[in-house]
Motif scaffolding. Structure first.
Motif, short mmCIF file in Angstrom:
data_model
loop_
_atom_site.label_atom_id
_atom_site.label_comp_id
_atom_site.label_asym_id
_atom_site.label_seq_id
_atom_site.Cartn_x
_atom_site.Cartn_y
_atom_site.Cartn_z
N TRP A 57 0.82 -1.08 0.06
CA TRP A 57 0.23 -0.10 -0.08
C TRP A 57 0.92 1.22 -0.06
O TRP A 57 0.61 2.18 -0.90
CB TRP A 57 -1.00 0.16 1.19
CG TRP A 57 -2.03 1.17 1.12
CD1 TRP A 57 -2.11 2.12 2.30
CD2 TRP A 57 -2.97 1.64 0.29
NE1 TRP A 57 -3.10 2.90 1.92
CE2 TRP A 57 -3.71 2.72 0.81
CE3 TRP A 57 -3.15 1.10 -1.05
CZ2 TRP A 57 -4.78 3.37 0.06
CZ3 TRP A 57 -4.16 1.64 -1.77
CH2 TRP A 57 -4.94 2.64 -1.25
N ASN A 58 1.80 1.04 0.76
CA ASN A 58 3.13 2.23 0.74
C ASN A 58 3.49 2.61 -0.85
O ASN A 58 3.55 3.78 -1.26
CB ASN A 58 4.12 2.11 1.70
CG ASN A 58 3.62 2.04 3.11
OD1 ASN A 58 2.83 2.86 3.45
ND2 ASN A 58 4.28 1.51 3.95
N ILE A 59 3.82 1.42 -1.43
CA ILE A 59 4.26 1.56 -2.75
C ILE A 59 3.08 2.30 -3.62
O ILE A 59 3.35 3.10 -4.31
CB ILE A 59 4.71 0.18 -3.21
CG1 ILE A 59 5.91 -0.34 -2.53
CG2 ILE A 59 5.09 0.29 -4.84
CD1 ILE A 59 6.96 0.39 -2.47
N ILE A 60 2.16 1.76 -3.52
CA ILE A 60 0.90 2.34 -4.34
C ILE A 60 0.60 3.91 -4.08
O ILE A 60 0.53 4.48 -4.79
CB ILE A 60 -0.43 1.33 -4.22
CG1 ILE A 60 -0.24 0.22 -4.58
CG2 ILE A 60 -1.50 2.35 -4.88
CD1 ILE A 60 -1.39 -0.86 -4.24
N LYS A 61 0.93 4.26 -2.93
CA LYS A 61 0.56 5.65 -2.46
C LYS A 61 1.64 6.50 -3.08
O LYS A 61 1.61 7.51 -3.41
CB LYS A 61 0.46 5.89 -1.05
CG LYS A 61 -1.00 5.26 -0.34
CD LYS A 61 -1.15 5.83 1.05
CE LYS A 61 -0.34 5.41 2.06
NZ LYS A 61 -0.66 5.87 3.48
N LEU A 62 2.80 6.00 -3.05
CA LEU A 62 4.02 6.52 -3.52
C LEU A 62 3.99 7.11 -4.91
O LEU A 62 4.06 7.87 -5.66
CB LEU A 62 5.37 6.10 -3.33
CG LEU A 62 5.82 6.22 -1.77
CD1 LEU A 62 6.99 5.20 -1.63
CD2 LEU A 62 6.30 7.41 -1.26
N LEU A 63 3.46 5.92 -5.70
CA LEU A 63 3.47 6.01 -6.92
C LEU A 63 2.20 6.69 -7.53
O LEU A 63 2.57 7.50 -8.48
CB LEU A 63 3.21 4.47 -7.69
CG LEU A 63 4.30 3.36 -7.61
CD1 LEU A 63 4.04 2.08 -7.96
CD2 LEU A 63 5.57 4.05 -8.71
N TRP A 64 1.21 6.87 -6.63
CA TRP A 64 0.22 7.40 -7.24
C TRP A 64 0.25 9.14 -6.95
O TRP A 64 0.06 9.97 -7.74
CB TRP A 64 -1.32 7.30 -6.23
CG TRP A 64 -2.47 8.23 -6.40
CD1 TRP A 64 -2.75 9.00 -5.60
CD2 TRP A 64 -3.45 7.73 -7.44
NE1 TRP A 64 -3.85 9.60 -6.18
CE2 TRP A 64 -4.38 8.97 -7.11
CE3 TRP A 64 -3.47 7.03 -8.46
CZ2 TRP A 64 -5.33 9.04 -8.16
CZ3 TRP A 64 -4.45 7.18 -9.41
CH2 TRP A 64 -5.57 8.11 -9.18
N ASN A 65 1.03 9.41 -5.78
CA ASN A 65 1.29 10.91 -5.35
C ASN A 65 2.64 11.38 -6.25
O ASN A 65 2.73 12.76 -6.54
CB ASN A 65 1.67 10.91 -4.02
CG ASN A 65 0.29 10.90 -3.08
OD1 ASN A 65 -0.56 11.43 -3.62
ND2 ASN A 65 0.54 9.95 -2.29
N TYR A 66 3.78 10.54 -6.42
CA TYR A 66 4.75 10.90 -6.91
C TYR A 66 5.48 10.40 -8.15
O TYR A 66 6.65 10.39 -8.51
CB TYR A 66 5.88 11.09 -5.78
CG TYR A 66 5.51 11.65 -4.45
CD1 TYR A 66 5.20 13.04 -4.50
CD2 TYR A 66 5.13 10.71 -3.32
CE1 TYR A 66 4.73 13.50 -3.21
CE2 TYR A 66 4.66 11.55 -2.32
CZ TYR A 66 4.38 12.97 -2.19
OH TYR A 66 4.02 13.59 -1.04
#
Length: 509
Positions: A142-151
């Motif tokens: 989930w952390n990876i997904i959020k990083l990809l989504w935001n940045y």
């Protein structure tokens, strides 16, 4: 067929042979005279932090068992490695984390028989003064997904960018293992990364990362918080120290069981140096007659204030391992020609406040304290924020043994927290302890590093802080200066400031 040599030709040959023999003998004599030069009798080191104590250790390795090494310290051994006591338990108040690639620090820990505690996990959030722009989850995917989504791919690219810089930086250990030294901080940096590293030194980390095509949103929200927690400054610091700071946010960071300052006390003992408790007031060049020869010997007089009053002593070599900043080390240089310059670089004030209490979750927009699960909070640049970061810390001894009930939080801020500010951050608290530091240089590129060689045999170890301030940087500088002092004492100029070392050492192996 035998060849007959005429008398004139034979005479020339004999003369040439004699000349060759004479030159050979002279070369051997000259070389031997360099090697047989009187070793230094006494070396003085000013400062017993990680730089000064590791310098004493490396000096002992280079100059042997017979030289007397004195280490001056006005406070406690450890310098900016120090602990603070909160309700009977000690916590790191200064330099607190060590990178897994810090090979000198790893060697010290192994050599001294120190131990590294088990690492405790935790979740981090980045707060902009109004809301969290990023919160870690216990779910890695989930952390990876959020990083990809935001940045986008910025986070992955940053890891690769820092890794590339670290790969070049690691060359220093190879150079030092072959006893090469550098006479300036810039020469050392250039030997590691060439003109690219020097360019980074003279540009901000913001500009360095923009040039590498990182987005401004990523720089503002992910890079700036790391600069604020590690160096108390923004992305206006130089690009090289910024990269070191980003490496310091990596996984695998560790510390020493019982406190990082134990490395300093251990190194001081291992070096068999004599610790002198006193404040160094002045340094002065002196000349002493050398017996019947009528020659003079140049020495350095150290005048210091101790419990026995004002005292002085003479040394062949001096290493200054404390920042030459008037509020930190107010040392006067007397009778030097040319005079030793004043160093005007300001050091960044930072306050570490330790609070045993219950965090006020509502301050961060969480109305249910039971749902507040973060134990590290970094901040973006916001003039309305009065702190740089806060996070849960463990005691240096028995790190898994937390104080029962509420936790101990460590808050970094540019100024002392007021009672009103503490009440905003905590719903209740039992203890507050504060430690003020002039912690590291205030970085303002383009950088002009102080000289490493202050005089013939007087060296400034803390020059390296213009590149980056960290435990390992001090240890690297300590070995560099110990090698430099040795080579210059015995006139081994071929071991100083050599070009293309990386390529040369590759071909030698």
């Amino acid at each position: 067929m035998a060849v007959r040599v005429s008398a004139p030709t034979a005479g020339v040959a004999a003369a040439a042979a004699a000349a060759f023999l004479l030159l050979t003998l002279w070369g051997s004599f000259s070389s031997a005279s360099q090697e047989l030069r009187r070793p230094p009798a006494k070396i003085g080191v000013i400062g017993a932090g990680i730089g000064g104590t590791s310098a004493a250790y490396f000096l002992r390795q280079r100059f042997g068992k017979d030289v007397q090494i004195d280490v001056f310290e006005k406070g406690e051994v450890g310098g900016r490695l120090a602990t603070v006591s909160v309700e009977g338990k000690n916590y790191e108040a200064g330099g607190s984390v060590i990178h897994p690639l810090n090979l000198h620090m790893k060697h010290f820990v192994n050599m001294l028989g120190l131990s590294v505690p088990a690492k405790q996990g935790g979740l981090m959030g980045i707060y902009n003064g109004d809301e969290f722009v990023f919160e870690e989850s216990s779910w890695y995917i989930w952390n990876i997904i959020k990083l990809l989504w935001n940045y986008g791919l910025n986070a992955l690219r940053m890891h690769m960018w820092v890794e590339e810089i670290l790969d070049k930086f690691m060359r220093i250990y190879r150079y030092q293992s072959h006893d090469y030294a550098f006479s300036t901080s810039e020469a050392l940096l250039h030997a590691l990364g060439g003109s690219d590293f020097l360019w980074m030194l003279n540009q901000t980390i913001d500009k360095s990362m923009q040039k590498a095509s990182f987005s401004q949103k990523f720089i503002n929200e992910m890079v700036t918080p790391v600069m604020r927690v590690n160096y108390g400054q923004s992305t206006s610091i130089n690009g090289f120290v910024g990269a070191v700071s980003l490496a310091g946010a990596d996984s695998g960071l560790w510390s020493i069981e019982g406190g990082n300052k134990l490395a300093c006390t251990g190194l001081l003992e291992a070096s068999k140096a004599h610790g002198i408790s006193g404040t160094v007031i002045s340094l002065e060049e002196k000349a002493r007659l050398e017996g019947r020869s009528g020659g003079t010997r140049k020495l350095y007089e150290v005048t210091y204030n101790s419990s026995m009053g004002l005292r002085s002593d003479l040394y062949d070599i001096i290493l200054i391992a404390t920042p030459l900043q008037r509020k930190i080390a107010n040392i006067t240089f007397r009778s030097f020609k040319p005079p030793i310059p004043e160093f005007s670089r300001p050091y960044q004030p930072i306050v570490a406040t330790f609070i045993h209490g219950q965090i006020n979750a509502s301050f961060f927009g969480c109305q249910d304290p039971s749902q507040f699960y973060l134990n590290a909070i970094f901040t973006t640049e916001n003039p309305n924020l009065f702190f740089n970061s806060l996070g849960v810390v463990s005691p240096v001894q028995n790190k898994m043994d937390q104080i029962l009930g509420s936790q101990v939080w460590k808050i970094f801020s540019p100024e002392s927290l007021t009672k009103e500010q503490i009440n905003l951050l905590f719903s209740s608290y039992d203890a507050v302890e504060e430690k003020k530091w002039l912690a590291y240089p205030h970085y303002n590129p383009p950088e002009k590093c102080p000289p490493v060689i202050l005089h013939d045999h007087m060296y400034y170890l803390n020059s390296i802080e213009c590149l980056a301030s960290a435990m390992e940087m001090s240890a690297i500088s300590a070995k560099n200066v110990a090698l430099l002092a040795h080579h210059r004492w015995y006139n081994k100029t071929d071991m100083i400031d050599q070009e293309d070392l990386h390529e040369r050492l590759k071909t030698e192996l």
